[in-house]
Design a protein around this motif. Sequence first.
Motif, PDB file in Angstrom:
ATOM      1  N   SER D  12       2.861  32.525  49.851  1.00  0.00           N
ATOM      2  CA  SER D  12       3.782  31.371  49.873  1.00  0.00           C
ATOM      3  C   SER D  12       3.576  30.547  51.143  1.00  0.00           C
ATOM      4  O   SER D  12       3.630  29.316  51.113  1.00  0.00           O
ATOM      5  CB  SER D  12       5.238  31.832  49.734  1.00  0.00           C
ATOM      6  N   ASP D  13       3.304  31.216  52.280  1.00  0.00           N
ATOM      7  CA  ASP D  13       2.997  30.464  53.499  1.00  0.00           C
ATOM      8  C   ASP D  13       1.684  29.693  53.333  1.00  0.00           C
ATOM      9  O   ASP D  13       1.545  28.568  53.816  1.00  0.00           O
ATOM     10  CB  ASP D  13       2.886  31.417  54.709  1.00  0.00           C
ATOM     11  N   TRP D  14       0.729  30.334  52.650  1.00  0.00           N
ATOM     12  CA  TRP D  14      -0.566  29.688  52.454  1.00  0.00           C
ATOM     13  C   TRP D  14      -0.425  28.402  51.635  1.00  0.00           C
ATOM     14  O   TRP D  14      -1.042  27.376  51.935  1.00  0.00           O
ATOM     15  CB  TRP D  14      -1.543  30.658  51.768  1.00  0.00           C
ATOM     16  N   GLN D  15       0.436  28.465  50.617  1.00  0.00           N
ATOM     17  CA  GLN D  15       0.658  27.255  49.811  1.00  0.00           C
ATOM     18  C   GLN D  15       1.425  26.202  50.598  1.00  0.00           C
ATOM     19  O   GLN D  15       1.142  25.009  50.486  1.00  0.00           O
ATOM     20  CB  GLN D  15       1.388  27.618  48.523  1.00  0.00           C
ATOM     21  N   ALA D  16       2.399  26.666  51.389  1.00  0.00           N
ATOM     22  CA  ALA D  16       3.160  25.717  52.211  1.00  0.00           C
ATOM     23  C   ALA D  16       2.241  24.980  53.186  1.00  0.00           C
ATOM     24  O   ALA D  16       2.500  23.835  53.566  1.00  0.00           O
ATOM     25  CB  ALA D  16       4.261  26.452  52.976  1.00  0.00           C
ATOM     26  N   TYR D  17       1.170  25.666  53.566  1.00  0.00           N
ATOM     27  CA  TYR D  17       0.207  25.073  54.496  1.00  0.00           C
ATOM     28  C   TYR D  17      -0.774  24.144  53.766  1.00  0.00           C
ATOM     29  O   TYR D  17      -0.922  22.968  54.130  1.00  0.00           O
ATOM     30  CB  TYR D  17      -0.523  26.211  55.218  1.00  0.00           C
ATOM     31  N   THR D  18      -1.406  24.659  52.725  1.00  0.00           N
ATOM     32  CA  THR D  18      -2.490  23.883  52.098  1.00  0.00           C
ATOM     33  C   THR D  18      -1.979  22.794  51.152  1.00  0.00           C
ATOM     34  O   THR D  18      -2.735  21.907  50.764  1.00  0.00           O
ATOM     35  CB  THR D  18      -3.452  24.820  51.323  1.00  0.00           C
ATOM     36  N   LYS D 198      -3.064  41.442  58.785  1.00  0.00           N
ATOM     37  CA  LYS D 198      -2.326  40.619  57.833  1.00  0.00           C
ATOM     38  C   LYS D 198      -1.197  39.862  58.532  1.00  0.00           C
ATOM     39  O   LYS D 198      -0.936  38.693  58.220  1.00  0.00           O
ATOM     40  CB  LYS D 198      -1.787  41.490  56.689  1.00  0.00           C
ATOM     41  N   THR D 199      -0.533  40.529  59.474  1.00  0.00           N
ATOM     42  CA  THR D 199       0.544  39.860  60.219  1.00  0.00           C
ATOM     43  C   THR D 199       0.001  38.701  61.046  1.00  0.00           C
ATOM     44  O   THR D 199       0.608  37.623  61.112  1.00  0.00           O
ATOM     45  CB  THR D 199       1.258  40.873  61.146  1.00  0.00           C
ATOM     46  N   ILE D 200      -1.140  38.914  61.685  1.00  0.00           N
ATOM     47  CA  ILE D 200      -1.733  37.841  62.503  1.00  0.00           C
ATOM     48  C   ILE D 200      -2.103  36.646  61.631  1.00  0.00           C
ATOM     49  O   ILE D 200      -1.794  35.496  61.951  1.00  0.00           O
ATOM     50  CB  ILE D 200      -2.971  38.367  63.262  1.00  0.00           C
ATOM     51  N   PHE D 201      -2.746  36.914  60.499  1.00  0.00           N
ATOM     52  CA  PHE D 201      -3.157  35.822  59.616  1.00  0.00           C
ATOM     53  C   PHE D 201      -1.942  35.058  59.096  1.00  0.00           C
ATOM     54  O   PHE D 201      -1.927  33.826  59.071  1.00  0.00           O
ATOM     55  CB  PHE D 201      -3.986  36.377  58.447  1.00  0.00           C
ATOM     56  N   ALA D 202      -0.913  35.803  58.706  1.00  0.00           N
ATOM     57  CA  ALA D 202       0.298  35.164  58.166  1.00  0.00           C
ATOM     58  C   ALA D 202       0.995  34.327  59.240  1.00  0.00           C
ATOM     59  O   ALA D 202       1.470  33.221  58.966  1.00  0.00           O
ATOM     60  CB  ALA D 202       1.248  36.233  57.628  1.00  0.00           C
ATOM     61  N   THR D 203       1.052  34.849  60.460  1.00  0.00           N
ATOM     62  CA  THR D 203       1.725  34.114  61.535  1.00  0.00           C
ATOM     63  C   THR D 203       0.951  32.841  61.877  1.00  0.00           C
ATOM     64  O   THR D 203       1.539  31.764  62.045  1.00  0.00           O
ATOM     65  CB  THR D 203       1.887  35.004  62.780  1.00  0.00           C
ATOM     66  N   ARG D 206       1.692  30.313  59.295  1.00  0.00           N
ATOM     67  CA  ARG D 206       3.006  29.680  59.523  1.00  0.00           C
ATOM     68  C   ARG D 206       2.930  28.638  60.638  1.00  0.00           C
ATOM     69  O   ARG D 206       3.616  27.618  60.601  1.00  0.00           O
ATOM     70  CB  ARG D 206       4.058  30.737  59.855  1.00  0.00           C
ATOM     71  N   MET D 207       2.111  28.911  61.652  1.00  0.00           N
ATOM     72  CA  MET D 207       1.979  27.948  62.747  1.00  0.00           C
ATOM     73  C   MET D 207       1.241  26.681  62.289  1.00  0.00           C
ATOM     74  O   MET D 207       1.495  25.595  62.787  1.00  0.00           O
ATOM     75  CB  MET D 207       1.258  28.577  63.949  1.00  0.00           C
ATOM     76  N   GLU D 208       0.335  26.824  61.299  1.00  0.00           N
ATOM     77  CA  GLU D 208      -0.307  25.646  60.702  1.00  0.00           C
ATOM     78  C   GLU D 208       0.734  24.766  60.006  1.00  0.00           C
ATOM     79  O   GLU D 208       0.699  23.544  60.118  1.00  0.00           O
ATOM     80  CB  GLU D 208      -1.372  26.075  59.672  1.00  0.00           C
ATOM     81  N   VAL D 209       1.642  25.419  59.266  1.00  0.00           N
ATOM     82  CA  VAL D 209       2.703  24.665  58.583  1.00  0.00           C
ATOM     83  C   VAL D 209       3.526  23.885  59.605  1.00  0.00           C
ATOM     84  O   VAL D 209       3.793  22.689  59.437  1.00  0.00           O
ATOM     85  CB  VAL D 209       3.618  25.618  57.780  1.00  0.00           C
ATOM     86  N   ALA D 210       3.893  24.563  60.694  1.00  0.00           N
ATOM     87  CA  ALA D 210       4.701  23.903  61.734  1.00  0.00           C
ATOM     88  C   ALA D 210       3.927  22.776  62.407  1.00  0.00           C
ATOM     89  O   ALA D 210       4.522  21.785  62.856  1.00  0.00           O
ATOM     90  CB  ALA D 210       5.151  24.938  62.771  1.00  0.00           C
ATOM     91  N   PHE D 211       2.601  22.932  62.471  1.00  0.00           N
ATOM     92  CA  PHE D 211       1.776  21.892  63.092  1.00  0.00           C
ATOM     93  C   PHE D 211       1.765  20.616  62.241  1.00  0.00           C
ATOM     94  O   PHE D 211       1.909  19.509  62.746  1.00  0.00           O
ATOM     95  CB  PHE D 211       0.350  22.419  63.301  1.00  0.00           C
ATOM     96  N   TRP D 212       1.584  20.746  60.915  1.00  0.00           N
ATOM     97  CA  TRP D 212       1.703  19.565  60.032  1.00  0.00           C
ATOM     98  C   TRP D 212       3.083  18.937  60.210  1.00  0.00           C
ATOM     99  O   TRP D 212       3.225  17.732  60.347  1.00  0.00           O
ATOM    100  CB  TRP D 212       1.589  19.959  58.553  1.00  0.00           C
ATOM    101  N   GLN D 213       4.103  19.811  60.141  1.00  0.00           N
ATOM    102  CA  GLN D 213       5.480  19.313  60.104  1.00  0.00           C
ATOM    103  C   GLN D 213       5.852  18.538  61.357  1.00  0.00           C
ATOM    104  O   GLN D 213       6.592  17.558  61.301  1.00  0.00           O
ATOM    105  CB  GLN D 213       6.442  20.497  59.910  1.00  0.00           C
TER     106      GLN D 213
END
Lengths: 220, 220, 220, 220
Positions: D12-18, D198-203, D206-213
């Motif tokens: 879900s984070d991946w979709q929120a990002y891409t 997995k935690t590092i990749f997910a975090t 999430r930081m990519e999402v915040a960067f767009w936002q």
Amino acid sequence: MKVEDLILHCQSDWQAYTQHPFVEQLAAGTLPQAVYQHYLQQDFLFLKQYARAYALAIYKARTLAEMRHGLPSLQALLDSEIAHHVSYCEQWGLSEAAMEQTPEAPGTVAYTRYVLDSGCQGDATDLYVALAPCALGYAQIGRERFHSEIDLDSNPYGSWLALYGGDEFQTGVSSSRDHLETLLAEIDVDSVRGNQLKTIFATATRMEVAFWQQSIDACL
Amino acid sequence: MKVEDLILHCQSDWQAYTQHPFVEQLAAGTLPQAVYQHYLQQDFLFLKQYARAYALAIYKARTLAEMRHGLPSLQALLDSEIAHHVSYCEQWGLSEAAMEQTPEAPGTVAYTRYVLDSGCQGDATDLYVALAPCALGYAQIGRERFHSEIDLDSNPYGSWLALYGGDEFQTGVSSSRDHLETLLAEIDVDSVRGNQLKTIFATATRMEVAFWQQSIDACL
Amino acid sequence: MKVEDLILHCQSDWQAYTQHPFVEQLAAGTLPQAVYQHYLQQDFLFLKQYARAYALAIYKARTLAEMRHGLPSLQALLDSEIAHHVSYCEQWGLSEAAMEQTPEAPGTVAYTRYVLDSGCQGDATDLYVALAPCALGYAQIGRERFHSEIDLDSNPYGSWLALYGGDEFQTGVSSSRDHLETLLAEIDVDSVRGNQLKTIFATATRMEVAFWQQSIDACL
Amino acid sequence: MKVEDLILHCQSDWQAYTQHPFVEQLAAGTLPQAVYQHYLQQDFLFLKQYARAYALAIYKARTLAEMRHGLPSLQALLDSEIAHHVSYCEQWGLSEAAMEQTPEAPGTVAYTRYVLDSGCQGDATDLYVALAPCALGYAQIGRERFHSEIDLDSNPYGSWLALYGGDEFQTGVSSSRDHLETLLAEIDVDSVRGNQLKTIFATATRMEVAFWQQSIDACL
């Protein structure tokens, strides 16, 4: 403070390094080949860690200009300088893969990890000061030992002397020294900060002495 | 993989370390005092860097539990263990300040900075593996050398043997070993990762050998 | 340069931090509980990274005195301060394990990793400067907001104000500030080095503002 | 484990990002120019730190082969990619020097310092996993959004889509992905180590999402 202050602060260690018996015998062409071969293999392992140290310097740089400053040295180490050692050692039947598997001797570990730790513990200036004795010392040795009287054909280490006494290396070190002068410019030679840097330079110089010595000791 | 795999992988280095002439002579009470004194001063400098390594382990820990795991060792090093060396050396007229100013010998630099660099280059597991030969080896030496037949009054190094052969140190190392077993549990001994860790453990062990040796060489 | 120079250099950011609406509402007792709860959970995650930063400071220290300086802060963070947040959050049914699993919000990541990176990129002084806005700002907020007129019974955040306005915290920060003054003493406020440190302090202060703001934004 | 496992774990984070609104509007050509300009300036500052991360990867590499692997990315970042952003921003009257002085927004700090800290806390694999969402996500966005139906003349962001959808970038990322597959190959997806990654990749995602936002929020 100036680069010269770093050298003057550890004058006796500096002389023990730049006028080490290894250097005398190498310049005279009398260094036993086994000693030179041991040195060259360990110096290969040294250069690998030295390249890590330049990568560390780029990582620690605060400006794009500083990051770009470190890049050519890193490229040169990973491309040409390591290749030089490899091609040299290939004449003794050693491949790069075999050399990379050779255990690091304690003197190699001491010098390389001291440089890396100076950079991790301090900032980029600490790191460049720890890196300096190698470049400055080799340049001085090259200047002092490589001259017209040396018969490059009869001295088996002539190519070593020509490399470090040659224009390309001398110009590169001169530019590195200018860079270091800039980093030191606003630091007072007698300040706490100045003393930290003098200690780092002196310790790295002592590790250079131990590095020469270990190849002689290994072949006793 | 298990801690035992690390030791078995470098069996000859491990024996060279745990059965080093320094150890034999110390257990027999025949080690020259000058050698012991040199060792103790360098070991003081070693402990300072070793404490930095434990601080690094806390910094690199991923969980609060792991952070808290490293804290007692760091406290013990900065409080009691360094104090032990200082009080020992004070009988020779050396203050802590004077000892901290003593130049680190190359063997001290090699071992300590190798441990620190293993931690900086790798993760907390690399660091704990690099830290392990010191604790495990001293515990083994203590177990093997400290026993009822030793006359603590006639052996000038009896207190050293009693310290590392005693219950407190043995229990502490046993607990550290359990912790390391947990870190190694899911790593296959023959994997790329397993080989990295075996190399680190073997190299740190070789640096222990060089550390014993340098105090003997310094007094030749 | 002096600590005051760091604050004066980023005066508007400093005010945005120490007089942030979060602070105003907390002092007035009008901060929505959801905002405070979000803040406290993220501050728990903040403290974990903050403890890593103090461990980093010990690792980077050049003297035993400096290493010992950082130890009480590290102990206090891992023992009492994190425990305080945990016991506070337990009233909402949150265990320490659950809190440690909570994802770090971007503002938490930004501030904590900026502090850690300042320490890794620079030296211990860079790190202590990056750590300073938190301690200095909370102490100022405590001094300004905790006084006799506040009714600790009616203000649900009274214990927070009492903690940071109380003698123990004020004395601790005063001592930390003295330590930082020593580190800054020989640096000229307008030098390249001085400007690096002013940038770090200002950036960390901006991250404090974003940290307050993110808990308000999370509950809009 | 495989790279795909990292993506699936944070779907879900991946979709929120891409599929972020920033991406939708950029592909549609409807993204406000002020938002894009804010993004590009912050992305310039991002690339500077990203280059530091590649230098860190070379420093942390254990073999010459791994060291050489990271060099082209570092060169490309310091030479061409940063230059691309600079030349783009020059049309708005911004020099490289001016862009380097722009304060980093919290979302930029969060993402970049998280990547750097992942590398410092862990080993080179942790670092490459933290670096991966940027390359993999931009490549996916380029593949999905850059196609024949897009009118590069009418879409003001056509050159961005062409850059990341083009063969050169796609090939480079494909090669980076192959490298990462090698690093992950012997790690079990459900192991402690696998969960750390997995935690590092997910975090980082999430930081990519915040960067767009943050660029959208900055222009509200």
